[in-house]
Write an enzyme that holds these catalytic residues in place. Structure first.
Site, PDB file in Angstrom:
ATOM      1  N   ASN A  34       0.902  -1.312  -0.168  1.00 24.32           N
ATOM      2  CA  ASN A  34       0.087  -0.211  -0.087  1.00 24.32           C
ATOM      3  C   ASN A  34       0.946   1.343   0.075  1.00 24.32           C
ATOM      4  O   ASN A  34       1.823   1.060   0.414  1.00 24.32           O
ATOM      5  CB  ASN A  34      -0.772  -0.065   1.268  1.00 24.32           C
ATOM      6  CG  ASN A  34      -1.910  -0.921   1.251  1.00 24.32           C
ATOM      7  OD1 ASN A  34      -1.971  -1.781   0.566  1.00 24.32           O
ATOM      8  ND2 ASN A  34      -3.013  -0.455   1.959  1.00 24.32           N
TER       9      ASN A  34
HETATM   10 CA    CA Z   1      -7.095  -2.643   3.876  1.00 28.51          CA
END
Ligand code: CA
Ligand code: CTP
Length: 219
Positions: A34
């Site tokens: 991420n």
């Molecule tokens: Ca997540």
């Protein structure tokens, strides 16, 4: 508490913080992750330490210095983050700021080569939810705080997460703009009793304010 100086409002408390991304290897040179700079979580760790807390910071791969007075444990994957959290318990407060990768893949032992054909699809497995696991654990910290970075319906998603994960507070922010990696943040403090929206502030100011609210909640 009047017998503590202002600077020691969290003396004697153990605060566990996660920050940064996790990296889930695909092979020795590639990973899934991420977006996360780690700045907000590191700022919270610094703020908690400066109020006298014992701070354990479980950090994914980020390019940041360890705040003064903070014990830092570097990890790479979500499974390693979960294990580091378990090993660091018990804690009075946990603040899970990390942008944990939701899925991992079975990493290939050697580098996958492109051969001109379509790549084999990645088989993804869901990672454990560290926040929800901690909420249901016998060692649940007294105050458990999650973060929610959303691109849309920010408050709806945050309220749903608060209920679904069983934490006490969610700090929600809108990441549809250029918050990622930036120095400022505009957050909403979502609790069972309502939503408090803070002005846009430097990430360190968001951290100071959050940590002072934590100190209030513990007294
Ligand atoms: Ca997540
Ligand atoms: N979190 C966690 N472990 C995971 C995923 C998330 O501890 N495997 C924590 C994050 O650190 C954060 C909170 O849960 O404090 C919310 O993370 P988020 O990714 O927003 O929630 P998800 O349930 O994964 O939902 P989404 O589908 O929006 O990614």
């Amino acid at each position: 508490q009047s017998h503590f100086a202002d600077g020691q409002a969290l003396a004697g408390k153990h605060i566990l913080i996660t920050a940064g991304p996790t990296h889930e290897p695909i092979d020795p040179v590639r990973y899934i992750a991420n977006r996360s700079s780690g700045k907000q979580g590191f700022a919270i760790a610094a703020a908690a330490a400066s109020l006298g807390a014992r701070v354990t910071l479980v950090a994914g791969p980020v390019a940041l210095d360890t705040p003064v007075g903070v014990t830092r444990i570097d990890i790479e994957t979500a499974l390693q983050m979960a294990a580091a959290i378990n090993a660091a318990l018990p804690a009075d407060v946990a603040i899970l700021v990390a942008a944990v990768a939701d899925w991992r893949s079975d990493a290939a032992a050697i580098k996958i080569k492109k051969d001109g054909n379509a790549p084999a699809p990645l088989a993804l497995v869901e990672n454990p939810d560290i926040l929800a696991t901690l909420a249901a654990s016998p060692q649940r910290p007294r105050l458990l705080i999650g973060f929610a970075a959303e691109t849309d319906h920010v408050l709806d998603h945050a309220q749903a997460k608060l209920a679904r994960k069983g934490c006490d507070w969610i700090i929600a922010n809108d990441v549809s703009g250029d918050v990622m990696g930036g120095s400022h943040n505009r957050v909403h403090l979502v609790t069972a009793t309502g939503v408090e929206s803070w002005d846009e502030l430097p990430k360190q100011a968001v951290a100071d304010r959050l940590v002072s609210r934590i100190a209030d909640a513990l007294t």
